[in-house]
Write a protein that holds these residues in place. Structure first.
Motif, PDB file in Angstrom:
ATOM      1  N   LEU A 401      -3.735  -2.669  -6.545  1.00 55.58           N
ATOM      2  CA  LEU A 401      -3.226  -3.828  -6.644  1.00 55.58           C
ATOM      3  C   LEU A 401      -4.076  -5.192  -7.273  1.00 55.58           C
ATOM      4  CD1 LEU A 401      -1.834  -4.624  -2.933  1.00 55.58           C
ATOM      5  CD2 LEU A 401      -0.245  -4.099  -5.226  1.00 55.58           C
ATOM      6  N   ASN A 406       0.158  -0.791  -9.379  1.00 59.60           N
ATOM      7  CA  ASN A 406       0.929  -0.432  -8.529  1.00 59.60           C
ATOM      8  C   ASN A 406       1.622   0.559  -7.819  1.00 59.60           C
ATOM      9  OD1 ASN A 406       0.770  -3.286  -8.938  1.00 59.60           O
ATOM     10  ND2 ASN A 406       2.003  -3.908 -10.413  1.00 59.60           N
ATOM     11  N   ALA A 442       3.444  -4.281  -3.467  1.00 58.10           N
ATOM     12  CA  ALA A 442       3.880  -3.024  -4.928  1.00 58.10           C
ATOM     13  C   ALA A 442       4.649  -3.444  -5.255  1.00 58.10           C
ATOM     14  CB  ALA A 442       2.967  -2.115  -3.930  1.00 58.10           C
TER      15      ALA A 442
END
Length: 766
Positions: A401, A406, A442
């Motif tokens: 992250l 992601n 995410a």
């Protein structure tokens, strides 16, 4: 080949002309596709709504949305497969190649009459359990159906594999992969494992045969299943020597003591090479196989405990034997297959112990890059310790992250969830919350209500176990989800609860909880006196603890901005932005940048706002696919409207922001656009933008935006000559000219109303 192929065994996959088709992110939509595909009849809309949705979710609207997504996937101009009317829905799959249906048809017919190549082609299509990851455990009827269909598919695959193993018994090399697959599918089937042991004996791989024998006995013992004798018989079985050269007098146990036959060119003679090494060199080689491909001399010394001189001598011996070599990439095996061959000589228990030691060592070091994190995850997952592996996946996911990876963060978190579910008690709850936090950061949530409920449930479980920090985390996550989806009353309650649960926690947790609560209440414009009190308490305790979490300056900045103290607000928000960036909190960094950009717009600093918009856009485009990037585009369009009087960029960007359903951000952009239109003498455009902004602000109970919208509508209606409407909005605005509406909003609207009233008096004068 059919034009459309639907693979349901393993992860759901749709292919058109052999190419994968992107599926909707919604798990319910994908599950609906599978449910319709596996039934040859239509279902009533009511049945499908009850199967997949709960009443508060607007089931019929959700079903319509899902069907619109599916129609794009399965229908073509020449072929309409999704058949839906007002009452029922069905899917015509007569020309669709569906893996599980092909498997079931094959097994239901005459397996013995099918040629071997066809059976093998069908076997390789089995990629895993039916609808893996799509069983929707919170929806009982669908979940029960899915488990039954999954069991049916597994039995069909087991029967197919068993037929192949039996048919290919005279071709052991060809039969072996099917026997291995059958054992993976039915690990407690003694007969299936006995066949595998027999094949390995035939192929002169006694070490693997022994491992399978012992594993089978252990699994049967753990499950309480009596041993029928098939495994011991397979172990005792002997085969004839492959050639007379072996000698008629070869002892009965000679085969089991012989090294396994090489399975790849690089493995040839590896046992003989290892046998010629001294104990130091042998230990170094084994650790190198565990560490490969990232082999460092310092690490070898650390794990073997050998002095540098002995390490050097061991490496020299390994190089003479052709096992290790130094190339452009550093130290490594001369042939990559050698690493696998050496690794195979280690017992499973020894491998796990070695991987555990490496993972423990890496955990102690600061994980600061993705390669380090990936190495830690690899060793932790092979350690046999699901707790260690799940914790490693948490660390790696957070690092992903930080670097905007992601998709990889989401994949790591999904793997971690599967491991965490195997853990008992409080450790399971804590890891599940940490992994949920990664998933929420995410990617957009396909079912935000279910996720909010899940994290609250986990927070309650953490509270029962006394894990107060994780209880706070669960309620904080719920508050964030509810805030992002416009459920601001529930978000407020979750934020307050996150602070309540830490009142018996240590000082550091109390500081974080009070600062997060103050920030949340400031963002919601709710209970601002309580927000200030929480902030004051957090400051005092943080000073004594010598800590300053990012939520603290963020709350300070938002409350100072609300009170009209621009300099204090800007200083605190810049500090929050820096701290969030340093800690890897990208969403927090975006929110701090967002507030700074908004302040520049509010105070008539378009050049500074434009500069901050560009930074916001760079950050938003690298975050998850939420409302951040659409808002950044809309804010940039607003800046263009203010600086160039060009409405086109904003009009182009508003559609995506509406689709993202970020009503708080949409209300803010529309109100500022309305103010600009009013100042430029376009009351019609101002009225339209402010009316939509008011709708969103009322839904969110956001006082400042309600006040601003009413003020603009009052002025715009008066300019358009609609005096009754102007008076109605002026009265509504006057009723809001007090806290909790922000100081900046009250001053702006008071000036708007005064100007509009003065113009009205001037126009009405004789």
């Amino acid at each position: 080949m059919n034009a459309l192929t639907l693979n349901l065994l393993g992860d759901l996959e749709l292919r058109r002309d052999g190419q994968p088709v992107a599926l909707p992110p919604s798990r319910k939509t994908r599950a609906l596709l599978a449910y319709l595909a596996l039934h040859a009849r239509p279902f009533s809309r009511e049945h499908l709504c009850e199967l997949f949705w709960e009443l508060p979710d607007d089931p019929r609207g959700s079903l319509r949305w899902s069907l619109s997504k599916l129609r794009r996937l399965v229908d073509t101009p020449e072929r309409c497969r999704l058949i839906a009317d007002r009452l029922s829905v069905g899917l015509n799959v007569s020309d669709v190649d569906i893996d599980v249906l092909c498997l079931q048809r094959l097994v239901a017919g005459e397996l013995d009459g099918s040629d071997t190549a066809s059976l093998e082609a069908a076997a390789v299509r089995y990629r895993g359990p039916l609808l893996e990851g799509l069983d929707l455990p919170n929806f009982h009827d669908f979940h029960s159906w899915c488990l039954a269909e999954r069991e049916r598919a597994m039995r069909a695959q087991a029967r197919l594999l068993s037929t192949l193993v039996e048919r290919l018994r005279d071709q052991p090399e060809r039969a072996l992969p099917h026997a291995q697959a059958l054992v993976r599918l039915t690990p407690f089937d003694e007969t299936a494992r006995a066949r595998l042991v027999g094949l390995l004996q035939t192929l002169r791989r006694p070490r693997e045969a022994e491992q399978q024998y012992r594993l089978g006995l252990r699994l049967l013992g753990e499950a309480g299943i009596p041993v029928t004798g098939a495994l011991p018989r397979a172990r005792r079985a002997r085969i004839e020597p492959p050639s007379p050269a072996d000698g008629p007098g070869a002892p009965e146990g000679a085969l089991e003591s012989a090294p396994p036959a090489p399975t790849a060119p690089g493995e040839a003679g590896v046992e003989a090479r290892l046998a010629g090494l001294d104990p130091d060199a042998l230990e170094v080689i084994r650790w190198a196989a565990v560490l490969a491909p990232e082999i460092e001399v310092a690490a070898l010394g650390r794990y073997t405990g050998l002095a540098s001189g002995r390490i050097g001598a061991a490496l020299e011996a390994a190089e003479r034997c052709g096992l290790l070599a130094i190339g452009e990439g550093g130290l490594g095996f001369g042939d990559p297959t050698l690493a696998d061959a050496v690794y195979a000589t280690l017992s499973p228990a020894r491998r796990q112990m070695m991987h555990r030691r490496v993972a423990d060592s890496l955990t102690l070091a600061a994980v600061c890059d993705l390669d380090h994190a990936a190495t830690l995850v690899r060793h932790a997952e092979r350690s046999g310790d699901p707790d260690l592996a799940a914790a490693a996946l948490v660390g790696a996911g957070r690092l992903c992250l930080r670097f905007f990876a992601n998709d990889e963060a989401r994949r790591l978190a999904d793997r971690g969830l599967a491991l965490a579910e195997r853990l008992p008690g409080v450790r399971r709850v804590c890891l599940l919350l940490e992994l949920r936090e990664i998933l929420i950061s995410a990617a957009p949530l396909t079912d935000w209500e279910a996720t909010a409920t899940a994290v609250v449930t986990l927070a309650e479980q953490a509270l029962e176990h006394g894990a107060l920090a994780h209880a706070r985390l669960g309620y904080h996550l719920a508050s964030h989800i509810l805030w992002a989806h416009g459920q601001w009353t529930d978000a407020r309650e979750a934020a307050l609860q996150s602070e309540r649960v830490t009142r018996c926690a240590d000082d550091a947790e109390q500081v974080i909880a009070m600062a997060e609560t103050a920030r949340c209440l400031a963002m919601l414009e709710r209970d601002l006196d309580q927000a200030r009190a929480r902030l004051a308490d957090a400051r005092g305790l943080a000073s004594r603890c010598h800590m300053r979490p990012p939520a603290l300056p963020m709350a300070e900045g938002l409350l100072a901005w609300h009170a009209g103290r621009q300099a204090d607000a800007e200083s605190a928000l810049k500090e929050a932005r820096t701290q969030c960036k340093a800690s890897g909190d990208r969403l927090g960094e975006f929110q701090a940048n967002e507030a700074l950009m908004m302040m520049a717009i509010e105070h008539g600093q378009p050049a500074q706002a434009l500069s901050r918009c560009r930074a916001l856009l760079l950050l938003g485009e690298r975050l998850r696919d939420g409302s951040e990037a659409p808002f950044a585009q809309a804010a940039l369009g607003l800046c263009r409207l203010v600086t160039d009087d060009d409405p086109a960029p904003l009009c182009d960007a508003l559609g995506a922001l509406r689709d993202a359903d970020a009503r708080h951000r949409l209300a803010w952009v529309l109100n500022r656009a309305a103010l600009h239109h009013l100042e430029r003498g376009h009351p019609g455009e101002a009225h339209s933008a402010a009316a939509e902004a008011l709708t969103h602000a009322l839904a969110l109970e956001r006082r400042s935006e309600q006040l601003l919208a009413h003020g603009v509508l009052a002025a715009a209606s008066r300019a358009l000559g609609d005096l009754p409407d102007a008076d109605r909005h002026a009265r509504a605005a006057a009723s809001l000219l007090h806290p909790p509406a922000g100081d900046w909003a009250r001053r702006r609207v008071a000036a708007l109303l005064a100007t509009a009233e003065a113009r009205g008096d001037a126009e009405g004068a004789p």
